[in-house]
Enzyme design. Structure first.
Site, PDB file in Angstrom:
ATOM      1  N   LYS A  60      39.893  13.451  59.700  1.00 38.45           N
ATOM      2  CA  LYS A  60      39.298  13.242  60.621  1.00 38.45           C
ATOM      3  C   LYS A  60      38.840  11.496  60.581  1.00 38.45           C
ATOM      4  CE  LYS A  60      38.312  16.558  63.647  1.00 38.45           C
ATOM      5  NZ  LYS A  60      38.561  16.567  65.197  1.00 38.45           N
ATOM      6  N   SER A  85      31.179  19.490  64.985  1.00 38.88           N
ATOM      7  CA  SER A  85      30.615  20.282  64.446  1.00 38.88           C
ATOM      8  C   SER A  85      30.661  19.996  62.761  1.00 38.88           C
ATOM      9  CB  SER A  85      31.426  21.560  64.556  1.00 38.88           C
ATOM     10  OG  SER A  85      32.716  21.436  63.569  1.00 38.88           O
ATOM     11  N   GLU A 211      45.650  28.759  65.371  1.00 39.32           N
ATOM     12  CA  GLU A 211      44.463  29.084  65.905  1.00 39.32           C
ATOM     13  C   GLU A 211      43.787  30.232  65.248  1.00 39.32           C
ATOM     14  OE1 GLU A 211      43.743  27.269  70.091  1.00 39.32           O
ATOM     15  OE2 GLU A 211      44.979  28.923  70.317  1.00 39.32           O
ATOM     16  N   GLY A 215      39.554  32.182  68.815  1.00 36.31           N
ATOM     17  CA  GLY A 215      39.664  31.132  69.461  1.00 36.31           C
ATOM     18  C   GLY A 215      40.810  30.481  69.945  1.00 36.31           C
ATOM     19  N   ASP A 217      42.212  29.383  72.718  1.00 34.13           N
ATOM     20  CA  ASP A 217      42.154  28.869  74.032  1.00 34.13           C
ATOM     21  C   ASP A 217      43.471  27.744  74.201  1.00 34.13           C
ATOM     22  OD1 ASP A 217      40.559  27.113  71.782  1.00 34.13           O
ATOM     23  OD2 ASP A 217      40.686  25.773  73.092  1.00 34.13           O
ATOM     24  N   SER A 312      44.051  20.433  56.508  1.00 39.93           N
ATOM     25  CA  SER A 312      43.198  19.500  57.309  1.00 39.93           C
ATOM     26  C   SER A 312      41.846  18.870  56.764  1.00 39.93           C
ATOM     27  CB  SER A 312      43.102  19.991  58.868  1.00 39.93           C
ATOM     28  OG  SER A 312      42.351  21.180  58.849  1.00 39.93           O
TER      29      SER A 312
END
Length: 329
Positions: A60, A85, A211, A215, A217, A312
């Site tokens: 990130k 989060s 995923e 979750g 989506d 990640s």
């Protein structure tokens, strides 16, 4: 929003290359790890891009710094807002500090304690909310407007997406051509940036997002051809506990992502244990989902392929790690 032949994509390969130049000497060029044991279990040649060794412990920082570093002196003086989060929160907090600015972060009340402590440690102010009953986007936008801050969202921003894509660019520069690249999927920024540069360099590469089962989506949205909303998932992969894909990211991913694989909670735990026991690295649940997909053979078969995996992040404290993986780690 959808991307068509007449609508330019929100991020281009040149945007990713420009982000890489901006991040040079600021972000870490993280290592690429190999394991013969992993190759044997996956039935493929696997190359792990270890973003758990990135600044703030996650990819990130790439997107946050790429976006924040483009703000004007006046915008930096007023400060930056974000909602997250945990990993984007830390990334914005550190980017703001590096650039002489300040940050206010909207974080869920149940965010991992280690991520909250690190965010505060970088000097950010934290405003909490209930992720199951409140809308973090609305809260973040209202906070930014009220205080005159510039909002840098975790994935719905072209410079953030481009910054995240630099992890894949570095991997491909080091590893050469890959048959497939796996990344976790939360809001979709990492795989959108990665797909943008990977498909430009190697059009035949298979882009696979992963995923948690609870979750899914993005999987549902890609199947439907439009963004769908699910209940906020309850999963140990807190960085992927989202209820709908981003609008910008989905406009990229619906064109460039080839497959979404799902993994269960026990498979995530097993991947974390494997990474610790055999690879000697600590990986947080969200970062372990692509590894879980390989170990559990959850992707379409890729026998003998060269597969890249973006690990990640590794932001998890000792107590939480042992709680998830068992006390006999």
């Amino acid at each position: 929003m959808t991307t068509t032949a007449t609508t330019p994509p929100p991020v281009t390969p040149d945007d990713v290359r420009d982000a890489a130049a901006r991040l040079a000497g600021v972000a870490h060029r993280t290592p690429v790890l190999r394991s013969r044991t992993l190759d044997a279990l996956a039935g493929a040649e696997v190359l792990l891009k270890c973003e758990n060794f990135q600044r703030v412990g996650a990819f990130k920082f790439r997107g946050a710094y790429n976006a924040a570093s483009r703000l004007t002196p006046a915008e930096l003086a007023r400060g930056i807002a974000a909602y997250s989060s945990g990993n984007h929160a830390q990334a914005v907090a550190l980017a703001a500090r590096e650039l002489g600015s300040t940050a206010v972060i909207v974080m869920p009340e149940d965010a991992p304690a280690a991520k909250r402590a690190a965010t505060e440690g970088y000097g950010a102010e934290i405003v909490t909310y209930d992720r199951y009953t409140e809308d973090r986007v609305a809260l973040g936008e209202a906070l930014a407007a009220e205080r005159g801050l510039t909002l840098i969202p975790p994935y719905e921003h072209p410079h953030v997406i481009a910054g995240q894509g630099t992890a894949a660019l570095e991997l491909l520069e080091e590893a050469g051509e890959l048959d497939a690249l796996l990344t976790p999927v939360g809001g979709g920024g990492l795989i959108a940036g990665s797909s943008t540069i990977a498909k430009a360099l190697h059009p035949g590469i298979r882009m696979i997002g992963v995923e948690p089962e609870s979750g899914d989506d993005t999987r549902r949205s890609l199947a439907a051809g439009h963004r769908v909303t699910i209940p906020v998932p309850r999963t140990i992969a807190d960085g992927q506990a989202l209820h709908t894909p981003g609008e910008l990211t989905f406009s990229v991913n619906r064109r460039l992502v080839d497959e979404i694989a799902l993994v269960g909670e026990d498979e995530i735990r097993a991947a974390m244990r494997f990474a610790f026991d055999r690879l000697k690295i600590v990986v947080e649940p969200s970062g372990a989902t692509p590894l879980a997909a390989l170990l559990s053979r959850r992707t379409a078969p890729l026998p003998g392929a060269r597969i890249g995996v973006i690990v990640s992040g590794g932001n998890i404290d000792t107590h939480r790690f042992t709680e998830l993986c068992g006390t006999t780690v």
